[in-house]
Scaffold this active site. Structure first.
Site, PDB file in Angstrom:
ATOM      1  N   GLY A 192      78.825  68.572  69.472  1.00 30.65           N
ATOM      2  CA  GLY A 192      77.747  70.303  69.494  1.00 30.65           C
ATOM      3  C   GLY A 192      76.847  69.248  68.537  1.00 30.65           C
ATOM      4  O   GLY A 192      77.319  69.004  67.243  1.00 30.65           O
ATOM      5  N   SER A 193      75.450  69.468  68.564  1.00 26.26           N
ATOM      6  CA  SER A 193      74.577  69.178  67.375  1.00 26.26           C
ATOM      7  C   SER A 193      73.400  69.338  67.681  1.00 26.26           C
ATOM      8  O   SER A 193      72.659  70.361  69.249  1.00 26.26           O
ATOM      9  CB  SER A 193      74.242  67.583  67.729  1.00 26.26           C
ATOM     10  OG  SER A 193      74.744  67.214  68.738  1.00 26.26           O
TER      11      SER A 193
END
Length: 230
Positions: free
Chosen positions: A197-198
């Protein structure tokens, strides 16, 4: 059927994940084989193998890398650098490089999204800076400045400086940047990759025309997020 096969041919595994997927597949086979010989019943082997294969398929989905081409006019066009959804559209004071107000558009990538990043504009890479930092949840406002991130400044053919920021999230622990200073870059080219996730921020001139809305899903290298003014 022919169209489906054509689409499948346009999807490949990203180079960042090929070795990990290969080694993990070998490990799963080794574990399943060990369980097969260790127990008199096949049930433990089936249960553990099912869990491991499910995790491997999730990783396979994460590392998929569609081959995409932008069909529109790239002049003064800003495309989404990543798959995900728009979480920020706002004016912000950018004091590290520009020292003035900029329009920031941020795209959050969940673990289910493609995590390859594309160049949002045509131009030349001015510089690439990597900065260590924290691992706040990527959608939080402070993540843009406090989290580990990589900054890529791109000068467009018209002379506009566009800042792209790859940001690590609470789960992400590795940012890969392919951009190199003084190299020409183009829409359709990969800028980098962020594992798990980013988020990716794009800093634009204030007079840019925004072409997306909050919470709108984006497709990297396809969705037009803004138009640069003359």
């Amino acid at each position: 059927m022919g169209e489906r096969i054509k689409k499948l041919k346009k999807i490949r595994i990203h180079r960042e994940g090929t070795s990990e997927l290969l080694y993990s597949a070998i490990l799963i086979v080794a574990i399943a084989t060990g369980l097969w010989y260790a127990f008199d019943t096949i049930i433990p082997c089936i249960i553990v193998s099912a869990v491991l294969v499910t995790a491997w398929l999730m990783a396979l989905n994460f590392y998929r890398c569609p081959i995409r081409y932008f069909n529109g006019d790239t002049e003064r066009t800003v495309v989404a650098p990543a798959d995900g959804k728009v979480v920020v559209i706002e004016e912000t004071e950018e004091n590290e490089y520009f020292h003035d107000k900029r329009l920031m558009i941020s795209i959050f990538m969940s673990p289910l999204n493609v995590h390859a990043n594309w160049f949002p504009v045509d131009g030349r890479v001015k510089f690439v800076h990597h900065q260590n930092g924290n691992y706040h949840k990527a959608w939080l406002p402070k993540a843009s400045e406090e989290n580990e991130h990589a900054d890529i400044m791109i000068t467009t053919p018209e002379g506009e400086d566009i800042l792209v920021r790859q940001i690590a999230g609470a789960m992400a622990r590795r940012i890969v940047t392919y951009a190199k200073p003084d190299e020409e870059c183009y829409i359709d080219q990969h800028l980098g990759f962020i594992k798990l996730g980013s988020r990716v921020d794009v800093f634009l001139p204030l007079n840019s025309k925004v072409c997306v809305t909050m919470d709108q899903p984006t497709t990297g290298d396809q969705t037009v997020i803004a138009k640069l003014k003359n």
